[in-house]
Design an enzyme around this catalytic site. Sequence first.
Site, PDB file in Angstrom:
ATOM      1  N   PRO A  88       0.802  -1.224   0.000  1.00  0.00           N
ATOM      2  CA  PRO A  88       0.000   0.000   0.000  1.00  0.00           C
ATOM      3  C   PRO A  88       0.837   1.278   0.000  1.00  0.00           C
ATOM      4  O   PRO A  88       1.858   1.356   0.675  1.00  0.00           O
ATOM      5  CB  PRO A  88      -0.801  -0.110   1.309  1.00  0.00           C
ATOM      6  CG  PRO A  88      -0.911  -1.561   1.554  1.00  0.00           C
ATOM      7  CD  PRO A  88       0.376  -2.143   1.065  1.00  0.00           C
ATOM      8  N   ASN A  89       0.388   2.236  -0.746  1.00  0.00           N
ATOM      9  CA  ASN A  89       0.933   3.597  -0.798  1.00  0.00           C
ATOM     10  C   ASN A  89       2.223   3.708  -1.591  1.00  0.00           C
ATOM     11  O   ASN A  89       2.693   4.822  -1.832  1.00  0.00           O
ATOM     12  CB  ASN A  89       1.160   4.164   0.621  1.00  0.00           C
ATOM     13  CG  ASN A  89      -0.142   4.282   1.396  1.00  0.00           C
ATOM     14  OD1 ASN A  89      -1.073   4.957   0.952  1.00  0.00           O
ATOM     15  ND2 ASN A  89      -0.235   3.585   2.515  1.00  0.00           N
ATOM     16  N   ARG A 130       4.901  11.223  -2.636  1.00  0.00           N
ATOM     17  CA  ARG A 130       4.695  11.505  -1.206  1.00  0.00           C
ATOM     18  C   ARG A 130       6.028  11.549  -0.461  1.00  0.00           C
ATOM     19  O   ARG A 130       6.906  10.738  -0.710  1.00  0.00           O
ATOM     20  CB  ARG A 130       3.757  10.478  -0.581  1.00  0.00           C
ATOM     21  CG  ARG A 130       4.425   9.394   0.181  1.00  0.00           C
ATOM     22  CD  ARG A 130       3.516   8.486   0.992  1.00  0.00           C
ATOM     23  NE  ARG A 130       4.255   7.274   1.332  1.00  0.00           N
ATOM     24  CZ  ARG A 130       3.920   6.412   2.273  1.00  0.00           C
ATOM     25  NH1 ARG A 130       2.827   6.564   2.953  1.00  0.00           N
ATOM     26  NH2 ARG A 130       4.664   5.352   2.519  1.00  0.00           N
ATOM     27  N   TYR A 172      11.300   9.180   1.259  1.00  0.00           N
ATOM     28  CA  TYR A 172      11.321   8.099   0.280  1.00  0.00           C
ATOM     29  C   TYR A 172      12.081   8.410  -1.003  1.00  0.00           C
ATOM     30  O   TYR A 172      12.178   7.573  -1.884  1.00  0.00           O
ATOM     31  CB  TYR A 172       9.882   7.702  -0.074  1.00  0.00           C
ATOM     32  CG  TYR A 172       9.118   7.185   1.095  1.00  0.00           C
ATOM     33  CD1 TYR A 172       9.346   5.891   1.572  1.00  0.00           C
ATOM     34  CD2 TYR A 172       8.189   7.961   1.771  1.00  0.00           C
ATOM     35  CE1 TYR A 172       8.650   5.397   2.662  1.00  0.00           C
ATOM     36  CE2 TYR A 172       7.487   7.469   2.862  1.00  0.00           C
ATOM     37  CZ  TYR A 172       7.723   6.192   3.310  1.00  0.00           C
ATOM     38  OH  TYR A 172       7.041   5.707   4.388  1.00  0.00           O
ATOM     39  N   ASN A 231       8.315  -5.359  -0.881  1.00  0.00           N
ATOM     40  CA  ASN A 231       8.293  -4.218   0.032  1.00  0.00           C
ATOM     41  C   ASN A 231       6.844  -4.101   0.486  1.00  0.00           C
ATOM     42  O   ASN A 231       6.013  -3.524  -0.220  1.00  0.00           O
ATOM     43  CB  ASN A 231       8.735  -2.931  -0.675  1.00  0.00           C
ATOM     44  CG  ASN A 231       8.674  -1.739   0.256  1.00  0.00           C
ATOM     45  OD1 ASN A 231       8.031  -1.791   1.312  1.00  0.00           O
ATOM     46  ND2 ASN A 231       9.329  -0.651  -0.138  1.00  0.00           N
ATOM     47  N   ALA A 275       3.229  -0.553   4.685  1.00  0.00           N
ATOM     48  CA  ALA A 275       2.686  -0.578   6.045  1.00  0.00           C
ATOM     49  C   ALA A 275       2.222  -1.963   6.467  1.00  0.00           C
ATOM     50  O   ALA A 275       2.154  -2.255   7.661  1.00  0.00           O
ATOM     51  CB  ALA A 275       1.515   0.403   6.149  1.00  0.00           C
ATOM     52  N   GLU A 282      13.030  -9.148   1.566  1.00  0.00           N
ATOM     53  CA  GLU A 282      12.236  -8.022   2.082  1.00  0.00           C
ATOM     54  C   GLU A 282      13.025  -6.726   1.930  1.00  0.00           C
ATOM     55  O   GLU A 282      14.193  -6.651   2.307  1.00  0.00           O
ATOM     56  CB  GLU A 282      11.936  -8.273   3.562  1.00  0.00           C
ATOM     57  CG  GLU A 282      11.108  -7.177   4.233  1.00  0.00           C
ATOM     58  CD  GLU A 282      10.925  -7.419   5.733  1.00  0.00           C
ATOM     59  OE1 GLU A 282      11.456  -8.426   6.246  1.00  0.00           O
ATOM     60  OE2 GLU A 282      10.291  -6.588   6.398  1.00  0.00           O
ATOM     61  N   HIS A 284      12.983  -2.411   2.434  1.00  0.00           N
ATOM     62  CA  HIS A 284      12.406  -1.139   2.868  1.00  0.00           C
ATOM     63  C   HIS A 284      13.314  -0.016   2.414  1.00  0.00           C
ATOM     64  O   HIS A 284      14.499  -0.022   2.730  1.00  0.00           O
ATOM     65  CB  HIS A 284      12.251  -1.098   4.402  1.00  0.00           C
ATOM     66  CG  HIS A 284      11.335  -2.148   4.902  1.00  0.00           C
ATOM     67  ND1 HIS A 284       9.973  -2.034   4.825  1.00  0.00           N
ATOM     68  CD2 HIS A 284      11.581  -3.355   5.451  1.00  0.00           C
ATOM     69  CE1 HIS A 284       9.413  -3.129   5.320  1.00  0.00           C
ATOM     70  NE2 HIS A 284      10.368  -3.950   5.699  1.00  0.00           N
ATOM     71  N   ARG A 338      12.151   5.431  12.559  1.00  0.00           N
ATOM     72  CA  ARG A 338      10.784   5.936  12.548  1.00  0.00           C
ATOM     73  C   ARG A 338       9.986   5.473  13.776  1.00  0.00           C
ATOM     74  O   ARG A 338      10.573   5.049  14.757  1.00  0.00           O
ATOM     75  CB  ARG A 338      10.125   5.525  11.224  1.00  0.00           C
ATOM     76  CG  ARG A 338      10.969   6.051  10.019  1.00  0.00           C
ATOM     77  CD  ARG A 338      10.343   5.736   8.704  1.00  0.00           C
ATOM     78  NE  ARG A 338       9.061   6.449   8.564  1.00  0.00           N
ATOM     79  CZ  ARG A 338       8.178   6.202   7.620  1.00  0.00           C
ATOM     80  NH1 ARG A 338       8.439   5.254   6.733  1.00  0.00           N
ATOM     81  NH2 ARG A 338       7.052   6.873   7.563  1.00  0.00           N
TER      82      ARG A 338
END
Lengths: 149, 149, 149, 149, 149, 149, 149, 149, 149, 149, 149, 149
Positions: free
Chosen positions: A10-11, A18, A23, A74, A77, A98, A100, A107
């Site tokens: 998502p996103n 964004r 990012y 990835n 969330a 995986e 990120h 964070r």
Amino acid sequence: MTRLLLVNGPNLNLLGVREPETYGTATLDDVVELVRVTASRWGLEVEAVQSNHEGVLIDAIHAARLTCAGIVINPGALTHTSVALRDALTGVALPVAEVHMSNVHRREPFRHHSYVSDIAEIVVVGAGVQGYAFAVERLAGLVTGPATP
Amino acid sequence: MTRLLLVNGPNLNLLGVREPETYGTATLDDVVELVRVTASRWGLEVEAVQSNHEGVLIDAIHAARLTCAGIVINPGALTHTSVALRDALTGVALPVAEVHMSNVHRREPFRHHSYVSDIAEIVVVGAGVQGYAFAVERLAGLVTGPATP
Amino acid sequence: MTRLLLVNGPNLNLLGVREPETYGTATLDDVVELVRVTASRWGLEVEAVQSNHEGVLIDAIHAARLTCAGIVINPGALTHTSVALRDALTGVALPVAEVHMSNVHRREPFRHHSYVSDIAEIVVVGAGVQGYAFAVERLAGLVTGPATP
Amino acid sequence: MTRLLLVNGPNLNLLGVREPETYGTATLDDVVELVRVTASRWGLEVEAVQSNHEGVLIDAIHAARLTCAGIVINPGALTHTSVALRDALTGVALPVAEVHMSNVHRREPFRHHSYVSDIAEIVVVGAGVQGYAFAVERLAGLVTGPATP
Amino acid sequence: MTRLLLVNGPNLNLLGVREPETYGTATLDDVVELVRVTASRWGLEVEAVQSNHEGVLIDAIHAARLTCAGIVINPGALTHTSVALRDALTGVALPVAEVHMSNVHRREPFRHHSYVSDIAEIVVVGAGVQGYAFAVERLAGLVTGPATP
Amino acid sequence: MTRLLLVNGPNLNLLGVREPETYGTATLDDVVELVRVTASRWGLEVEAVQSNHEGVLIDAIHAARLTCAGIVINPGALTHTSVALRDALTGVALPVAEVHMSNVHRREPFRHHSYVSDIAEIVVVGAGVQGYAFAVERLAGLVTGPATP
Amino acid sequence: MTRLLLVNGPNLNLLGVREPETYGTATLDDVVELVRVTASRWGLEVEAVQSNHEGVLIDAIHAARLTCAGIVINPGALTHTSVALRDALTGVALPVAEVHMSNVHRREPFRHHSYVSDIAEIVVVGAGVQGYAFAVERLAGLVTGPATP
Amino acid sequence: MTRLLLVNGPNLNLLGVREPETYGTATLDDVVELVRVTASRWGLEVEAVQSNHEGVLIDAIHAARLTCAGIVINPGALTHTSVALRDALTGVALPVAEVHMSNVHRREPFRHHSYVSDIAEIVVVGAGVQGYAFAVERLAGLVTGPATP
Amino acid sequence: MTRLLLVNGPNLNLLGVREPETYGTATLDDVVELVRVTASRWGLEVEAVQSNHEGVLIDAIHAARLTCAGIVINPGALTHTSVALRDALTGVALPVAEVHMSNVHRREPFRHHSYVSDIAEIVVVGAGVQGYAFAVERLAGLVTGPATP
Amino acid sequence: MTRLLLVNGPNLNLLGVREPETYGTATLDDVVELVRVTASRWGLEVEAVQSNHEGVLIDAIHAARLTCAGIVINPGALTHTSVALRDALTGVALPVAEVHMSNVHRREPFRHHSYVSDIAEIVVVGAGVQGYAFAVERLAGLVTGPATP
Amino acid sequence: MTRLLLVNGPNLNLLGVREPETYGTATLDDVVELVRVTASRWGLEVEAVQSNHEGVLIDAIHAARLTCAGIVINPGALTHTSVALRDALTGVALPVAEVHMSNVHRREPFRHHSYVSDIAEIVVVGAGVQGYAFAVERLAGLVTGPATP
Amino acid sequence: MTRLLLVNGPNLNLLGVREPETYGTATLDDVVELVRVTASRWGLEVEAVQSNHEGVLIDAIHAARLTCAGIVINPGALTHTSVALRDALTGVALPVAEVHMSNVHRREPFRHHSYVSDIAEIVVVGAGVQGYAFAVERLAGLVTGPATP
């Protein structure tokens, strides 16, 4: 030809749009292109999926069970909340990498735990889009054997 | 010539000897050689240190403050316990890449936390010796700019 | 002549160099000099040790058992992690004054606990290098009696 | 003439009376006198308040906003429970020195946390009445500059 | 001739000196002698090391990998803090006997956890110097077989 | 004409049907109508979405990035579990007003935490359907400036 | 004429003075005036109290038991620490509206819990002084019935 | 003749029968015999009890108050749950040696805590049936003085 | 004719395919058939849904509000994470039977909590596909009364 | 004549008024009368204070230091939050009897902890107004010796 | 003839008598009869024990080691507290079915954990006396093979 | 004649013998006699049981269901561990008075929680044997009505 599945959660469709300070400016298309190019150096094809719907991602992972040799993911969330995604990954029994892009350890505390890391072969954190390339190379090594591109 | 510091923490001198099912068969010399070769492709030299003494590692990091442009570190068990090592890294203000050869997320809970990750640029977990090469490449990109080897 | 031991833990050799916004611009030599001057006003000598090696600090504390009358210590990062240092301090049974130049209560949660505070006579936090002078004065009062310098 | 506010919280009126083995034999008047003498050496006046009423302490702190240059405070038991006192201190935006006469780290666990420490400039623990003098000196240094008395 | 490694951690050089009400009056030399005598009854030699430096202990354990048949260890304060020591012990894959002279369960809560116990064959707590003798006998039984001395 | 996005999460389609003792008798249509009427008094249009699919809500929020000036959201159960929804809201960088019709603080502990509150401008809890009107008014104030309807 | 009690807790007398970046520039008088105006539109009178003394607030709440029909309260720091205030509110059995001008969810963790929320009818967070107006309107609706001003 | 009480808790009657990979092949009779033989070398008699009933064990401990000089106890599962057994042991005020045949530190977390350890003189873990012999010898040393058998 | 809703959550479409050592060899079709057969013995029809999309499951549950008399649900991974699913079940106010084929208590700790159990009538764990049959029988008893098939 | 201090904390002035289902119908005057009558049977006078101001209670306790022989206290909500009240009680060093009319163990978890219980001689919970009488009798026994009224 | 052991823990003798709103009106005799009838349909005999004494239950389980083929157990309150009962069950190495008549997940938190569930084959919760019948059928299937009654 | 059950748990047979500094010198017979005398003043008989066996206590409580009007219980160590005892008490639905002679709040943390307190009418802690008398009087008041002896 052997194939990898690239999953973005998502996103991640907002990549480059964004929060660039977190990012970076690369877009999702840039990521997919980088993954394809890297994979092709190892003779691998890439199937790419991005969705804001957990169910779509799970369906795609299921579909990869017989068609792909590994998964670069990835989860966005969902990393921190989705047992269903984890179960999909263990259910298809493919090697997982995986990724990120940002350093999640800097964070919020709720981003420090991943439901994927302990079932993944490798985890790459904080390397921006290059993390995807690293992940592909590692999976390629596992899938195609020690020969380098 | 620009230089990177390669730091390996306690017990990593046993690499290739201890618990090969967890850590593989590559030796510490193999790791150093791989890091040197990878770095040289980016025109970088490597200074390597391994010690079972926390103090020796801290001294080496301090010494790198004026002589190196980045640090690749596998802190071994100190990852989870040493605030002093963390402070040494932040004290010299160099970019840091953290590497763990095995997947620490599959091991004891006390290995799930790192005092280094949130001050590192990247974290690579579970990629075996290749993790060091990934780390060098990422640091090189930060240090030397976007040109690829 | 009565003597105090001044102990500075890991990374304090970087004083005045690392993170001046947190630790100020005074160097370790400045600290030692301030402690010596303050102590001399009470007729006390100072033995000073700084090391990045926990073992060196413990050895120095042991050596002070018969030669010193009190210990001023800034354990640095070991404050939060070293039971061995604590045991060395209780083992020699000398009065201890704990000093932290920065306000540790404003920093990461893992810096909020000290293995030394409950065995120290006093704790001074956030007073910069002056904290060392305060500590010497308090120890001097305990060691030499109520007479002021 | 520049002025400091000296705040003593609940039960500190019993100083020298209650539990002398913990708090010593000096009385509150002794504390106020010591603070006045120490401050006068720096050319500072002292406004002193002690109350068992949290509200009285907050009112006094508010009143100091335009009349005082710094606050020396031993909040007593309110250290561990009063967010309102904390908010009063941050509300007036004056430098704060926190003092505890006994070593709170040796006492019940609920005395180990302070709502004041992370908003104070310095914290002095376990130095008895001398802790107040230290605190005044440190505040004086901040308020009047590096010149010594 | 088969050999055991006897490891004593930080501050155990103070045995018989520090806190006799907790640790008794036997010295480290007494401990080493007792261990030698006990081991010799089983036809075993003893290599002994004590250090306040974690790194020295780890080096000694590594060195024992090919020369010793078992390790008797009182890690002192490192029991509760050192993952590196634990990793050294698992790295050499020798049977381990953990000894604590005092009853750690009666002391501070941070002494209730051991990083060694779950990788040790046996744990003996509170038996004073006799605990070392018990440990040698048990290890001897594992190393030399069921025959008694 | 400026537009607000109204987002209602899972199960809010049952409003007026399910558990009236908790949620009252107003239906989702009543909520949308109230929001439209309130917004129109500020010269604002409303785009409304309700879905039981997290992905649909995220897609709608993304779509609002360029078309809306603020978001009124009642995330329903996703309040407590969805980091993805949170990331969507921060991703589009619009002001957010969070609404809960019932008083979540009186319900199960897992409803006491919200992944949205700390990224929202305001939070209104327990005001029934009027909470939506409040939220619109507050957002309108932020979006259109201090002029009242 | 029906009356509401407006309660403002410790430090809210500093409104418009302390930390305007957090609390805005409106003063306590502005708040009281806004509440009076809003209430008068519903035909309600307002009794207002602010104090830094918990006891004064409790006494005022008790006094309202027979004279007021509802309570609008911003307990300030007492929100997070005062069970006595909570008990006063439940003791008089009037409907309560809780208001926080700043978004407490963005602040220190000890501000995330409220002893009032689960006994309040509504909670409004982060809406600045408008939150008081919202609260009055909601209480008015409960007290005077569905008729709008 | 001086006497020791040997207490074995629930399920230890299954020794040699249940889970031999955890508990070995020695039976409860073997344990009792080993304890008797070891004790007789110190001139001590042994009273032995095993029961699956907590109350029977407590009664036996009470009975030992005037007839025995020490207690060797393997409380089995009651180690982790029975405050009543602990109270019985402190109630009779005899020296206690706690024995666990298997290494409880390698087992489920609920076996890591013992209600007996902090009231015992010694604790022996993981030494199989030999742990009982160690315990007898240590208790004998406490009871009969330093003379060896 | 009375009807039951059978809900299977994410990844249960892989039944008989994924991890047969955990989930057995029966397929989802086998489960649905077993449920139908069992239900038909009680004169009940079955509506079956399986989806990897939480939203689809919620929609199906909503649709059952007026058409079904009870719900048999194996929420899969959503058991542990989905408040939305829980709210859907309470929203339609039908009796619920929760089924897990494997023994979740033997698996990762995050599988030990269920958001459904405390709102279900019964929970059956570890009984494989037979668990569904049990669940149907129990619901049938509640729905159709005490008469047996 | 010997005197007891009776302290009633915040909101206890509402006794008989607020929440009779929890606290009964007796008023504060009834409580004071009962305490006086009970005390007089032991030849004891009673000084009574109730306040909603913590500071007033502390002042009263201080005043009792030289005039009273014991304290009966129902701290109300301050039981759970006030370290200052606790310190006042220990500061005057009088025997304390703690009374709660309702059974606090049946209420919210934050009422299960008392800052007074571990410094009190006795605690009586749930006995309504009779709890005060019990407390007086017990204190009287401690103060006047074993003679009964 | 093959036999099952039926174990009912403390207070289950009160079935049908105590708290019928929680446990229903069936008596313990009804439960035993239902279990016998169900078992007999599979050709199985039943040995039944109920006791309020943990030791009696453990003895009965031990006795079943050689005479029974499986255990149906409702441990009552011991579910949540007895490691000894758990050890007895694992000690005899028979398949176990755990039954709770009421839905423990709706009750106090201390009833949410079971020391039996992770060593049981199946767990049936909330199905009243029918839960016993389910358990017998499942055990029968494991013991006698796939043939149905 | 109405009857009370007096229950004393494990180790209370040692009263007057074990740890007199904690429990005083009164024996169990003294307690029973005091309870009988106190009860007789209210026209009540007493049935007394003490056992170190939890099961015996539960059986006695069950037996009291039809013969007694209330229960005075000092569960001893079972207070903190026995859910079965709690269930027995709720099962017979008689009013319960819980007594602890020593102040459990001053002892180990595991004694701070009681499984009985929230189901008892009253709890009396720290009043020695007089606590039993208080308990009887309170129960008598509940059982026989407001008339005093």
